[in-house]
Motif scaffolding. Structure first.
Motif, PDB file in Angstrom:
ATOM      1  N   SER A  37      -6.057 -11.294  -6.934  1.00  0.00           N
ATOM      2  CA  SER A  37      -5.655 -10.982  -8.068  1.00  0.00           C
ATOM      3  C   SER A  37      -5.713  -9.371  -7.957  1.00  0.00           C
ATOM      4  CB  SER A  37      -6.841 -11.466  -9.187  1.00  0.00           C
ATOM      5  OG  SER A  37      -8.274 -10.666  -8.746  1.00  0.00           O
ATOM      6  N   ILE A  38      -5.710  -8.843  -6.979  1.00  0.00           N
ATOM      7  CA  ILE A  38      -5.882  -7.236  -6.934  1.00  0.00           C
ATOM      8  C   ILE A  38      -4.414  -6.826  -6.532  1.00  0.00           C
ATOM      9  CG2 ILE A  38      -7.023  -5.531  -5.766  1.00  0.00           C
ATOM     10  CD1 ILE A  38      -9.314  -7.376  -5.105  1.00  0.00           C
ATOM     11  N   VAL A  39      -4.093  -5.755  -7.105  1.00  0.00           N
ATOM     12  CA  VAL A  39      -2.923  -4.923  -6.858  1.00  0.00           C
ATOM     13  C   VAL A  39      -3.286  -3.776  -5.701  1.00  0.00           C
ATOM     14  CG1 VAL A  39      -1.231  -3.202  -7.537  1.00  0.00           C
ATOM     15  CG2 VAL A  39      -1.698  -5.014  -9.039  1.00  0.00           C
TER      16      VAL A  39
ATOM     17  N   GLU B 239      -0.252  11.316  -1.682  1.00  0.00           N
ATOM     18  CA  GLU B 239       0.921  10.906  -1.838  1.00  0.00           C
ATOM     19  C   GLU B 239       1.040   9.464  -1.820  1.00  0.00           C
ATOM     20  OE1 GLU B 239       5.487  11.636   0.232  1.00  0.00           O
ATOM     21  OE2 GLU B 239       3.549  11.626   1.533  1.00  0.00           O
ATOM     22  N   PHE B 240       1.918   8.995  -2.707  1.00  0.00           N
ATOM     23  CA  PHE B 240       2.189   7.501  -2.948  1.00  0.00           C
ATOM     24  C   PHE B 240       2.877   6.839  -1.555  1.00  0.00           C
ATOM     25  CE2 PHE B 240       2.877   3.275  -4.291  1.00  0.00           C
ATOM     26  CZ  PHE B 240       4.304   2.940  -4.385  1.00  0.00           C
ATOM     27  N   VAL B 241       2.586   5.820  -0.916  1.00  0.00           N
ATOM     28  CA  VAL B 241       3.378   5.404   0.051  1.00  0.00           C
ATOM     29  C   VAL B 241       4.029   4.098  -0.530  1.00  0.00           C
ATOM     30  CG1 VAL B 241       3.441   4.564   2.524  1.00  0.00           C
ATOM     31  CG2 VAL B 241       2.207   6.602   1.733  1.00  0.00           C
ATOM     32  N   ALA B 242       3.512   3.092  -0.846  1.00  0.00           N
ATOM     33  CA  ALA B 242       3.870   1.753  -1.202  1.00  0.00           C
ATOM     34  C   ALA B 242       2.663   0.889  -1.945  1.00  0.00           C
ATOM     35  CB  ALA B 242       4.201   0.948   0.015  1.00  0.00           C
ATOM     36  N   ALA B 243       3.234   0.296  -2.551  1.00  0.00           N
ATOM     37  CA  ALA B 243       2.323  -0.770  -3.254  1.00  0.00           C
ATOM     38  C   ALA B 243       2.755  -1.983  -3.627  1.00  0.00           C
ATOM     39  CB  ALA B 243       2.054  -0.142  -4.805  1.00  0.00           C
ATOM     40  N   ILE B 244       1.965  -3.303  -3.709  1.00  0.00           N
ATOM     41  CA  ILE B 244       2.378  -4.584  -3.628  1.00  0.00           C
ATOM     42  C   ILE B 244       1.632  -5.260  -4.780  1.00  0.00           C
ATOM     43  CG2 ILE B 244       0.598  -5.078  -1.921  1.00  0.00           C
ATOM     44  CD1 ILE B 244       2.987  -7.234  -0.993  1.00  0.00           C
ATOM     45  N   SER B 245       2.148  -6.278  -5.806  1.00  0.00           N
ATOM     46  CA  SER B 245       1.600  -7.020  -6.805  1.00  0.00           C
ATOM     47  C   SER B 245       0.743  -8.088  -6.036  1.00  0.00           C
ATOM     48  CB  SER B 245       2.699  -7.625  -7.575  1.00  0.00           C
ATOM     49  OG  SER B 245       3.391  -8.611  -6.652  1.00  0.00           O
ATOM     50  N   TRP B 246       0.041  -8.284  -7.015  1.00  0.00           N
ATOM     51  CA  TRP B 246      -1.197  -9.694  -6.294  1.00  0.00           C
ATOM     52  C   TRP B 246      -0.515 -10.758  -5.710  1.00  0.00           C
ATOM     53  CZ3 TRP B 246      -2.122 -14.326  -8.540  1.00  0.00           C
ATOM     54  CH2 TRP B 246      -1.396 -14.947  -9.778  1.00  0.00           C
ATOM     55  N   ARG B 247       0.630 -11.095  -6.198  1.00  0.00           N
ATOM     56  CA  ARG B 247       1.072 -12.360  -5.617  1.00  0.00           C
ATOM     57  C   ARG B 247       2.469 -11.908  -4.556  1.00  0.00           C
ATOM     58  NH1 ARG B 247       3.208 -16.543 -10.670  1.00  0.00           N
ATOM     59  NH2 ARG B 247       1.164 -17.270 -11.032  1.00  0.00           N
ATOM     60  N   GLY B 248       2.501 -10.559  -4.627  1.00  0.00           N
ATOM     61  CA  GLY B 248       3.609 -10.016  -3.342  1.00  0.00           C
ATOM     62  C   GLY B 248       4.874 -10.245  -3.800  1.00  0.00           C
ATOM     63  N   GLY B 249       5.181 -10.422  -4.966  1.00  0.00           N
ATOM     64  CA  GLY B 249       6.718 -10.562  -5.429  1.00  0.00           C
ATOM     65  C   GLY B 249       7.204  -9.060  -5.721  1.00  0.00           C
ATOM     66  N   ILE B 250       6.450  -8.184  -6.154  1.00  0.00           N
ATOM     67  CA  ILE B 250       7.025  -7.116  -6.565  1.00  0.00           C
ATOM     68  C   ILE B 250       6.362  -5.971  -5.335  1.00  0.00           C
ATOM     69  CG2 ILE B 250       6.592  -5.167  -8.325  1.00  0.00           C
ATOM     70  CD1 ILE B 250       6.305  -7.371 -10.339  1.00  0.00           C
TER      71      ILE B 250
ATOM     72  N   ARG C  87       6.861  -1.558  -4.265  1.00  0.00           N
ATOM     73  CA  ARG C  87       7.318  -0.258  -4.597  1.00  0.00           C
ATOM     74  C   ARG C  87       7.039   0.714  -3.479  1.00  0.00           C
ATOM     75  NH1 ARG C  87       9.215  -2.845  -8.076  1.00  0.00           N
ATOM     76  NH2 ARG C  87       8.881  -2.432 -10.295  1.00  0.00           N
ATOM     77  N   TYR C  88       8.098   1.433  -3.255  1.00  0.00           N
ATOM     78  CA  TYR C  88       8.115   2.350  -2.069  1.00  0.00           C
ATOM     79  C   TYR C  88       8.294   3.894  -2.405  1.00  0.00           C
ATOM     80  CZ  TYR C  88       8.196  -1.841   0.805  1.00  0.00           C
ATOM     81  OH  TYR C  88       7.751  -2.994   1.548  1.00  0.00           O
ATOM     82  N   ALA C  89       7.664   4.638  -1.894  1.00  0.00           N
ATOM     83  CA  ALA C  89       8.201   6.197  -2.127  1.00  0.00           C
ATOM     84  C   ALA C  89       9.478   6.387  -1.247  1.00  0.00           C
ATOM     85  CB  ALA C  89       7.165   7.070  -1.210  1.00  0.00           C
ATOM     86  N   ASP C  90      10.420   6.925  -2.064  1.00  0.00           N
ATOM     87  CA  ASP C  90      12.001   7.426  -1.363  1.00  0.00           C
ATOM     88  C   ASP C  90      11.709   7.637   0.024  1.00  0.00           C
ATOM     89  OD1 ASP C  90      13.071   8.665  -4.401  1.00  0.00           O
ATOM     90  OD2 ASP C  90      12.798   6.737  -3.624  1.00  0.00           O
TER      91      ASP C  90
ATOM     92  N   VAL D 127       1.638  -3.068 -10.425  1.00  0.00           N
ATOM     93  CA  VAL D 127       1.906  -1.985  -9.560  1.00  0.00           C
ATOM     94  C   VAL D 127       2.052  -0.460 -10.054  1.00  0.00           C
ATOM     95  CG1 VAL D 127       3.487  -1.492  -7.674  1.00  0.00           C
ATOM     96  CG2 VAL D 127       2.980  -3.806  -8.237  1.00  0.00           C
ATOM     97  N   SER D 128       1.230   0.321  -9.414  1.00  0.00           N
ATOM     98  CA  SER D 128       1.271   1.664  -9.790  1.00  0.00           C
ATOM     99  C   SER D 128       1.542   2.724  -8.622  1.00  0.00           C
ATOM    100  CB  SER D 128       0.194   1.917 -10.601  1.00  0.00           C
ATOM    101  OG  SER D 128       0.015   3.515 -10.865  1.00  0.00           O
ATOM    102  N   GLN D 129       2.295   3.710  -8.932  1.00  0.00           N
ATOM    103  CA  GLN D 129       2.276   4.806  -7.699  1.00  0.00           C
ATOM    104  C   GLN D 129       1.343   5.910  -8.240  1.00  0.00           C
ATOM    105  OE1 GLN D 129       6.390   5.972  -7.417  1.00  0.00           O
ATOM    106  NE2 GLN D 129       7.423   3.948  -7.664  1.00  0.00           N
ATOM    107  N   LYS D 130       0.517   5.528  -9.022  1.00  0.00           N
ATOM    108  CA  LYS D 130      -0.322   6.883  -9.274  1.00  0.00           C
ATOM    109  C   LYS D 130      -1.952   6.607  -8.656  1.00  0.00           C
ATOM    110  CE  LYS D 130       1.604   7.902 -13.735  1.00  0.00           C
ATOM    111  NZ  LYS D 130       1.536   7.727 -15.421  1.00  0.00           N
TER     112      LYS D 130
END
Length: 124
Positions: free
Chosen positions: A31-33, A46-57, A59-62, A104-107
Motif C-alpha cells: 500500500s506504500i508509494v 533531486e527526484f529520480v523516479a517513483a512508483i505507485s503501490w500496484r506498480g501501474g504508475i 514517473r521519472y525525472a527527464d 505518486v509524487s515528485q516532491k
C-alpha cells in the motif's frame, strides 16, 4: 512506521549499469508509494523516479528517462532502480522514500520515510 534500507550503490564506469534495491519493513508494503531521490555534493535533493503501490504508475525525472527503470516486488517488500547508460552526472547519494497516502509524487517533502542512502559514483 516504515523502515527502509537501500543497497547496490558502488563505483562504476560511465556507460555501465547498476541496480539499486530498497527493502521496506514495518507496514504493509503493497500500500506504500515508493520513490527514489538523489543528492549530489553541493546540490539539492533531486527526484529520480517513483512508483505507485500496484506498480501501474511510474514517473521519472527527464534526466533519467529511457535510462532508469523503477520496479517493485510487493511479495518481497522491495523496490528497485535499474540504472543503465550511467553518466558522471548521475553520481550522487541515492535515497528511497515512502509515503503511506496519496499518489505518486515528485516532491521529497511528501515522503515522510527515508532510508540512509546508497552511494553511486560514476567515473568518466
Amino acid at each position: 512506521q516504515v523502515q527502509l534500507v537501500e543497497s547496490g550503490g558502488e563505483l562504476v564506469q560511465a556507460g555501465g549499469s547498476l541496480r539499486l534495491s530498497c527493502a521496506a519493513s514495518g507496514r504493509t508494503f503493497s500500500s506504500i508509494v515508493m520513490g527514489w531521490f538523489r543528492q549530489a555534493p553541493g546540490k539539492e535533493c533531486e527526484f529520480v523516479a517513483a512508483i505507485s503501490w500496484r506498480g501501474g504508475i511510474t514517473r521519472y525525472a527527464d534526466s533519467v528517462k529511457g535510462r532508469f527503470t523503477i520496479s517493485r516486488n510487493n511479495a518481497e517488500n522491495t523496490v528497485s532502480l535499474q540504472m543503465n547508460s550511467l553518466k558522471a552526472e548521475d553520481t550522487a547519494l541515492y535515497y528511497c522514500g515512502a509515503r503511506l497516502s496519496g499518489g505518486v509524487s515528485q516532491k521529497s517533502s511528501e515522503y515522510p520515510y527515508w532510508g540512509q542512502g546508497t552511494q553511486v559514483t560514476v567515473s568518466s
